[in-house]
Design a protein around this motif. Structure first.
Motif, mmCIF file in Angstrom:
data_model
loop_
_atom_site.group_PDB
_atom_site.id
_atom_site.type_symbol
_atom_site.label_atom_id
_atom_site.label_comp_id
_atom_site.label_asym_id
_atom_site.label_seq_id
_atom_site.Cartn_x
_atom_site.Cartn_y
_atom_site.Cartn_z
ATOM 1 N N SER A 250 -16.694 -108.368 18.066
ATOM 2 C CA SER A 250 -17.798 -107.409 18.076
ATOM 3 C C SER A 250 -17.399 -105.960 18.407
ATOM 4 C CB SER A 250 -18.881 -107.904 19.037
ATOM 5 O OG SER A 250 -19.874 -106.937 19.196
ATOM 6 N N ARG B 289 -15.781 -104.601 15.330
ATOM 7 C CA ARG B 289 -16.727 -104.437 14.232
ATOM 8 C C ARG B 289 -17.590 -103.201 14.461
ATOM 9 N NH1 ARG B 289 -15.485 -108.253 11.104
ATOM 10 N NH2 ARG B 289 -15.823 -110.483 11.447
ATOM 11 N N ALA B 290 -18.003 -103.008 15.716
ATOM 12 C CA ALA B 290 -18.851 -101.856 16.025
ATOM 13 C C ALA B 290 -18.121 -100.562 15.717
ATOM 14 C CB ALA B 290 -19.265 -101.886 17.492
ATOM 15 N N ARG B 291 -16.803 -100.594 15.830
ATOM 16 C CA ARG B 291 -16.009 -99.393 15.565
ATOM 17 C C ARG B 291 -15.419 -99.398 14.167
ATOM 18 N NH1 ARG B 291 -15.658 -97.278 20.965
ATOM 19 N NH2 ARG B 291 -16.807 -98.845 22.078
ATOM 20 N N ARG B 292 -15.942 -100.321 13.341
ATOM 21 C CA ARG B 292 -15.586 -100.385 11.916
ATOM 22 C C ARG B 292 -14.085 -100.432 11.686
ATOM 23 N NH1 ARG B 292 -20.341 -99.404 9.485
ATOM 24 N NH2 ARG B 292 -21.844 -98.176 10.648
#
Lengths: 358, 305
Positions: A98, A101-104
């Motif tokens: 996560s 993912r949040a930081r792509r």
């Protein structure tokens, strides 16, 4: 780099003043433990650093830059929550992924990082499970993995070991110390467990009712408590505090005993004092130079040692002894005192008087 | 070993002397005689009108008026149901238009109330707001007044702004009535989702809204569904606003349309009954779907969390 500095934090919930001017300076790479009883404001301090709660007053500096008004996402921190806060609908893999993912981050990097974490924390076989299918210890590892998967400025940990059983807690203490050493990252670790604080910390900040009582290394906090409260909170069994006052070259107890006055005891004659004696600096003896007369009150065998309760006047003195010690309650005993290691506090302010002369 | 309580009891050492309480329960199939009698009376009183409505809807008109009334052995016909949907000229009937209006009005107003109410409930649950309790009480207080009290001022306002006799007008007033309900019911559901998920997500690097959308919202879906069904049922059944604020056939919803069937020189009771059956079905289906949440919603707040 990863320094955290908070200055004058104030936060109240309704009528309760949770933080009352908390100032802490966490150096880069430190294992910094915030220690205090429940309700001391430890979690609130951590949430303030993370930016999860609005502050009434005070500033938060990260790496020397004012981050007081930054959103949590912009602070580049990772946090392990007391109840883990794993996303219930997500698999272990997705939970750990996560933050990336949040930081792509690209998916190749994500899977490599998750794999690295699952190796480090031995959770490879759990990756496809959901949090509800994990034990407490496994959840704790996953929560840790989710925090460690990135290399943030600092790691914030809110009593991460509290919900584990004793054996696992001891294991994870060692594990965490190892991880901290291998990462060289800054840890801000909140706990109410003094054993965790003393065993893991580079530096300990002792917090009580929203105020910092003392900051120092574990040894400093234990050996040279800044005040009566810190002395009583840190140490097990708790330090015994005997009311007394100085009279010339003697210390005279309220219960009638006298001890030679330590050279370092820089207190006025007659002023009410508290003599702090740790259990390991006392022993039950037949003959000794500095002794307190008392009455055996009870024995508490703990396997590797026995804690003997000795009544001196109205006070119970905790004395650490050999496990082979015997005795019957009511028996008159002498307690030898290692006065060089004793502590003296002002009975009025609670502040330590031992430091000046030592 | 898996042994049920019954097996364990019958295999026990004294099978000839079961406890007296069990004997009574056996005879009444788990209920006492008094319970059965009372429940039967209640069931007849509650269900007879429904049964009568269904019977009437499939009777031919002469059987509807038969004296003494025929419970069995009448000719079954589905003509009334055809008449509900098909007009006398073979085209679409006025009733079917009303049903369609009901679907649109109830559906859109429910979506509107949900879209507005769920984020509001989240905000009331998560943030510290000034006078939060007073605000919530104020929101609830808008539901204290029965519709008939406010319908006249609303009629006058709607006439001024041109919302009278329009579906949009009904949608807005139903949404306004459903938003407070949605906020209150959804707040209970949001309260039960730990705020730590959002905290964790924000530290992961999401914004507050992303944290809500990605992590809290999926957990709220069952609650949203239950709340939406309640709102839907309210809008679907609503009669007072509908009859006062609308008049033309192409705007009117089903409740006033069905009521409008009664009151001519002759009343086609078969058609009224068939229309009522068609009208009641969606509510029954929805109520069945959310029966568990129905109880949860009713007892919300009474359950210790």
């Amino acid at each position: 780099m990863g320094t955290v500095a908070v200055q004058g934090l104030c936060k109240s919930f309704g009528k309760v003043q949770a933080l009352d001017g908390v100032t802490l300076d966490v150096p880069d790479g430190a294992f910094f433990v915030v220690l205090g009883p429940s309700g001391a404001g430890k979690t609130t301090t951590l949430r303030a650093i993370a930016g999860l709660d609005r502050l009434d007053a005070g500033t938060v500096h990260l790496d020397g830059r004012d981050a007081t008004t930054d959103a949590p996402a912009a602070r580049d921190l990772a946090m392990v929550f007391q109840n883990y806060a794993l996303y219930p609908r997500h698999t272990v893999y997705e939970n750990i992924a996560s933050p990336l993912r949040a930081r792509r981050r690209p998916s190749g990097e994500i899977s490599a990082a998750v794999e690295r974490m699952s190796d480090l924390l031995h959770i490879g076989r759990l990756l496809n499970r959901r949090p509800a299918q994990l034990s407490g210890g496994e959840m704790q590892r996953v929560a840790l993995a989710r925090a460690l998967v990135r290399s943030p400025r600092a790691f914030l940990m809110d009593e991460p070991l509290t919900n584990l059983d004793l054996k696992l807690r001891v294991e994870m203490r060692t594990e965490l110390t190892r991880i901290h050493r291998s990462l060289g990252a800054t840890f801000v670790y909140v706990t109410n467990d003094q054993v965790e604080a003393l065993s893991m910390a580079d530096q300990v900040a002792v917090l009580k009712e929203g105020k910092v009582q003392q900051v120092g290394t574990p040894t400093e906090v234990y050996e040279r408590p800044a005040n009566q409260w810190v002395a009583g909170f840190v140490g097990s069994p708790p330090i015994s505090l005997l009311p007394c006052h100085a009279e010339g070259d003697r210390l005279v107890g309220a219960a009638g005993w006298t001890l030679p006055r330590p050279r370092w005891a820089a207190a006025q004659d007659g002023r009410p004092l508290l003599l702090g004696l740790r259990a390991e600096d006392l022993s039950v003896e037949r003959r000794a130079s500095a002794t307190l007369p008392g009455e055996l009150y009870g024995l508490e065998p703990l396997g590797d040692r026995t804690v003997v309760d000795v009544r001196v006047g109205a006070q119970i003195l905790k004395v650490k002894s050999r496990p082979t010690i015997t005795g019957t309650p009511g028996e008159q005993v002498l307690v030898a005192v290692d006065l060089d290691r004793a502590h003296l506090f002002d009975a009025g302010t609670g502040l330590s008087l031992s430091e000046a002369g030592r | 070993m898996a042994v049920s309580v019954d097996e364990a009891v019958s295999a026990g050492p004294t099978p000839d002397r079961p406890p007296p309480a069990r004997r009574v329960r056996r005879r009444g199939h788990g209920r006492s005689v008094l319970e059965v009698v009372l429940l039967t009376v209640l069931a007849v009183v509650m269900l007879f009108p429904v049964l009568w409505m269904i019977e009437t809807s499939i009777k031919e008109n002469r059987d509807v008026y038969a004296v003494p009334a025929e419970f069995f052995g009448f000719t079954v016909t589905l003509d009334h149901f055809r008449d509900v949907f098909v007009g006398a000229d073979g085209g679409r009937s006025a009733l079917s238009v009303a049903f369609l209006n009901s679907v649109v009005v109830a559906g859109v107003s429910t979506v509107l109330a949900t879209v507005l109410g769920v984020p509001a409930a989240w905000a009331y649950s998560r943030f510290t707001l000034k006078a939060k309790k007073d605000q919530l009480f104020f929101i609830l207080s808008t539901r204290f007044m029965p519709p008939v009290v406010v319908v006249v001022p609303i009629f006058l306002m709607y006439r001024q702004v041109g919302l009278i006799d329009s579906k949009l007008g009904l949608i807005l007033i139903y949404a306004a009535f459903n938003v407070p309900f949605t906020i209150w019911m959804m707040k209970g559901f949001v309260d039960e989702v730990p705020a730590e998920y959002e905290d964790a997500a924000m530290l992961d690097g999401y914004s507050r809204l992303q944290a809500f959308g990605k992590f809290t919202l999926p957990l709220l879906v069952p609650g949203i569904a239950a709340t939406a069904v309640f709102a839907l049922i309210f809008s679907w059944n609503e009669f007072v606003f509908a009859i006062f604020l609308t008049s033309s056939d192409d705007v009117r919803t089903a409740p006033p349309a069905i009521a409008g069937l009664i009151g001519g020189t002759t009343v086609d009771w078969g058609l009224v009954a068939a229309a009522s059956v068609v009208f009641a079905l969606p509510v029954l289906v929805f109520a069945y779907l959310v029966r568990r949440h129905l109880v949860a919603g009713v007892t919300l707040g009474a359950v210790r969390r």
